[in-house]
Design a protein around this motif. Sequence first.
Motif, PDB file in Angstrom:
ATOM      1  N   HIS A 119     -42.395  84.020  21.359  1.00  0.00           N
ATOM      2  CA  HIS A 119     -42.486  83.217  21.779  1.00  0.00           C
ATOM      3  C   HIS A 119     -43.110  82.281  23.135  1.00  0.00           C
ATOM      4  O   HIS A 119     -43.037  83.272  24.178  1.00  0.00           O
ATOM      5  CB  HIS A 119     -40.794  82.290  22.251  1.00  0.00           C
TER       6      HIS A 119
ATOM      7  N   HIS B 178     -39.453  78.279  26.950  1.00  0.00           N
ATOM      8  CA  HIS B 178     -37.510  78.946  27.576  1.00  0.00           C
ATOM      9  C   HIS B 178     -37.129  78.452  28.784  1.00  0.00           C
ATOM     10  O   HIS B 178     -36.263  78.470  29.522  1.00  0.00           O
ATOM     11  CB  HIS B 178     -37.612  80.065  26.689  1.00  0.00           C
TER      12      HIS B 178
ATOM     13  N   CYS C  76     -38.797  75.667  22.199  1.00  0.00           N
ATOM     14  CA  CYS C  76     -40.089  76.202  22.524  1.00  0.00           C
ATOM     15  C   CYS C  76     -40.714  76.016  20.611  1.00  0.00           C
ATOM     16  O   CYS C  76     -39.448  75.839  19.781  1.00  0.00           O
ATOM     17  CB  CYS C  76     -40.953  77.735  22.904  1.00  0.00           C
TER      18      CYS C  76
ATOM     19  N   CYS D 290     -38.769  78.278  18.089  1.00  0.00           N
ATOM     20  CA  CYS D 290     -37.809  78.479  17.647  1.00  0.00           C
ATOM     21  C   CYS D 290     -37.324  77.769  16.441  1.00  0.00           C
ATOM     22  O   CYS D 290     -37.962  76.986  15.656  1.00  0.00           O
ATOM     23  CB  CYS D 290     -37.099  77.766  18.805  1.00  0.00           C
TER      24      CYS D 290
HETATM   25 ZN   LIG Z   1     -38.394  79.880  21.480  1.00  0.00          ZN
END
Ligand SMILES: [Zn+2]
Length: 111
Positions: free
Chosen positions: A13, A18, A24, A27
């Motif tokens: 990620h 984040h 992000c 997700c």
């Molecule tokens: Zn993420």
Amino acid sequence: MGDLPRRKVPLGHSIPAHRVLGWCSHCPNRSLAEEVAAWQLDAQERHEADDVPGPLSSSVGWQSCPECGEAESLSVVEFTVRTATGLKRAGGWKFCVHCEAIPQEAAHAGP
Ligand SMILES: [Zn+2]
Ligand SMILES: [Zn+2]
């Protein structure tokens, strides 16, 4: 100003995303377009406040898309991080909100 607790960023990620947004595009239930929009808002707020609360800052610019040719549809997101030695480019990407192209330009040199 609430201090957000440091959360672990899942592998793969976006760490800057984040840190700043709390999520992000990797997700679940999030898209890159959403992240771009969130960064845009974030950059706008920082610009208006004229005060960078943390070492990380972002900027969003708009260019013509090389894939579909749509003017100002290619969002250019850049992260910069303030270190002891000065500003460093921490990452970024380009994403076309019109045709969803993600042009790769890793070897982008400065002027
Ligand atoms: Zn993420
Ligand atoms: Zn495009």
